[in-house]
Design a protein around this motif. Sequence first.
Motif, PDB file in Angstrom:
ATOM      1  N   LYS A 190     -11.646 -30.789  11.079  1.00 34.22           N
ATOM      2  CA  LYS A 190     -10.390 -30.678  11.011  1.00 34.22           C
ATOM      3  C   LYS A 190      -9.843 -28.847  11.476  1.00 34.22           C
ATOM      4  O   LYS A 190      -8.490 -28.521  10.917  1.00 34.22           O
ATOM      5  CB  LYS A 190      -9.641 -31.014  10.403  1.00 34.22           C
ATOM      6  N   ARG A 191     -10.624 -28.326  12.002  1.00 38.37           N
ATOM      7  CA  ARG A 191     -11.357 -26.651  12.600  1.00 38.37           C
ATOM      8  C   ARG A 191     -10.095 -25.836  11.293  1.00 38.37           C
ATOM      9  O   ARG A 191      -9.170 -25.519  10.540  1.00 38.37           O
ATOM     10  CB  ARG A 191      -9.447 -27.352  13.300  1.00 38.37           C
ATOM     11  N   ARG A 192     -10.790 -26.243  10.619  1.00 38.47           N
ATOM     12  CA  ARG A 192     -11.084 -25.417   8.738  1.00 38.47           C
ATOM     13  C   ARG A 192     -12.523 -24.684   8.199  1.00 38.47           C
ATOM     14  O   ARG A 192     -13.693 -25.880   9.291  1.00 38.47           O
ATOM     15  CB  ARG A 192     -10.609 -26.903   7.604  1.00 38.47           C
ATOM     16  N   VAL A 224     -16.817 -24.246  11.283  1.00 33.67           N
ATOM     17  CA  VAL A 224     -15.634 -24.498  11.318  1.00 33.67           C
ATOM     18  C   VAL A 224     -15.760 -26.050  11.391  1.00 33.67           C
ATOM     19  O   VAL A 224     -16.610 -26.437  11.948  1.00 33.67           O
ATOM     20  CB  VAL A 224     -14.847 -24.298  12.702  1.00 33.67           C
ATOM     21  N   SER A 239      -9.730 -19.367   3.119  1.00 29.25           N
ATOM     22  CA  SER A 239      -7.985 -19.532   4.649  1.00 29.25           C
ATOM     23  C   SER A 239      -8.186 -18.019   4.328  1.00 29.25           C
ATOM     24  O   SER A 239      -6.691 -17.476   4.319  1.00 29.25           O
ATOM     25  CB  SER A 239      -7.095 -20.323   3.538  1.00 29.25           C
ATOM     26  N   TYR A 251     -13.844 -24.614   1.096  1.00 25.97           N
ATOM     27  CA  TYR A 251     -13.040 -24.244   2.117  1.00 25.97           C
ATOM     28  C   TYR A 251     -12.281 -22.399   2.451  1.00 25.97           C
ATOM     29  O   TYR A 251     -12.179 -22.113   1.264  1.00 25.97           O
ATOM     30  CB  TYR A 251     -11.588 -24.738   1.958  1.00 25.97           C
ATOM     31  N   ILE A 281      -4.070 -25.576   3.499  1.00 24.15           N
ATOM     32  CA  ILE A 281      -5.902 -24.565   3.957  1.00 24.15           C
ATOM     33  C   ILE A 281      -5.710 -24.169   5.490  1.00 24.15           C
ATOM     34  O   ILE A 281      -4.830 -25.164   6.119  1.00 24.15           O
ATOM     35  CB  ILE A 281      -7.264 -25.662   3.469  1.00 24.15           C
ATOM     36  N   HIS A 282      -6.393 -23.115   5.186  1.00 22.58           N
ATOM     37  CA  HIS A 282      -6.106 -21.893   6.973  1.00 22.58           C
ATOM     38  C   HIS A 282      -6.737 -23.408   7.698  1.00 22.58           C
ATOM     39  O   HIS A 282      -8.342 -23.897   7.206  1.00 22.58           O
ATOM     40  CB  HIS A 282      -6.906 -21.199   6.686  1.00 22.58           C
ATOM     41  N   THR A 283      -6.241 -23.424   8.891  1.00 23.38           N
ATOM     42  CA  THR A 283      -7.051 -23.990  10.426  1.00 23.38           C
ATOM     43  C   THR A 283      -6.688 -22.846  11.255  1.00 23.38           C
ATOM     44  O   THR A 283      -6.162 -22.270  11.833  1.00 23.38           O
ATOM     45  CB  THR A 283      -6.067 -25.400  10.439  1.00 23.38           C
ATOM     46  N   SER A 337      -7.503 -16.309  13.064  1.00 26.39           N
ATOM     47  CA  SER A 337      -8.388 -17.692  12.758  1.00 26.39           C
ATOM     48  C   SER A 337      -9.678 -17.776  12.255  1.00 26.39           C
ATOM     49  O   SER A 337      -9.753 -17.781  11.701  1.00 26.39           O
ATOM     50  CB  SER A 337      -7.423 -17.967  13.772  1.00 26.39           C
ATOM     51  N   TYR A 343      -4.152 -28.671  -0.490  1.00 24.04           N
ATOM     52  CA  TYR A 343      -4.500 -29.164   0.423  1.00 24.04           C
ATOM     53  C   TYR A 343      -3.685 -29.000   1.858  1.00 24.04           C
ATOM     54  O   TYR A 343      -4.423 -28.562   2.809  1.00 24.04           O
ATOM     55  CB  TYR A 343      -4.879 -30.905   0.362  1.00 24.04           C
ATOM     56  N   ARG A 371     -15.937 -23.984   7.231  1.00 18.65           N
ATOM     57  CA  ARG A 371     -16.987 -23.977   5.987  1.00 18.65           C
ATOM     58  C   ARG A 371     -17.535 -23.033   5.578  1.00 18.65           C
ATOM     59  O   ARG A 371     -18.249 -23.696   4.116  1.00 18.65           O
ATOM     60  CB  ARG A 371     -16.412 -25.699   6.205  1.00 18.65           C
TER      61      ARG A 371
END
Length: 218
Positions: free
Chosen positions: A190-192, A187, A35, A33, A54-56, A161, A51, A194
Amino acid sequence: MKNGLIICFLVASVWGCSKKSEKRMNPEIELPYYSDAIFTPEWISPEDTKYDSIHTIADFSFVDQNGDMITNQTFENKIYVTNFFFTLCPNVCPRMTKNLKKIQKEFASDESVKILSHTVMPWVDSVGRLAEYASLNDIDVSQWSLVTGDKKYLYQMARESYFADEGFGKTVTTDEDFLHTENIILVDTKRRIRGIYNGTLPLEMKRMIEDIYTLKKE
């Protein structure tokens, strides 16, 4: 020369062991991930206290090449790759578009994978111009959204973002604030964030395709 080879071997060994150890701490997590703006990779399991922080990607709302509203809901439960471009770009953007077409082709029949391209020159890239760009580049509008909107809002999304700001716009003749980056961002559902890839390199698209298949197994 021999000493140099030994040093290189030792450095490579230590680095390799370090990365393997880091990943072994969370063997169920294959992709990291990200962030922060320097893209520090972190392998974080759902049981980890970090967890939930984590940046979204923030909620968003833009208009695509069809004149339709595109929001974060459009990509709900989807894996998507995203980048920033402008239709007048003479070199970097055409290469990125060509490479993203490899993603379009690979996942042409897969509704769970989408592409999202934001213009960084909304005062030029109208809906009509984006539609023309899509047609000229054989972009599948059902899979790939080219979006425009308010400049301030677009740039805020890019920087806050997606951490997208590398100063490539310095080569563009304009007195205004300008943003451009070669990065393509992966992304998850869950909009994270990767994955980060150099969008000008075909080899990076192969890596991205592998990573998308990895995400689909999560």
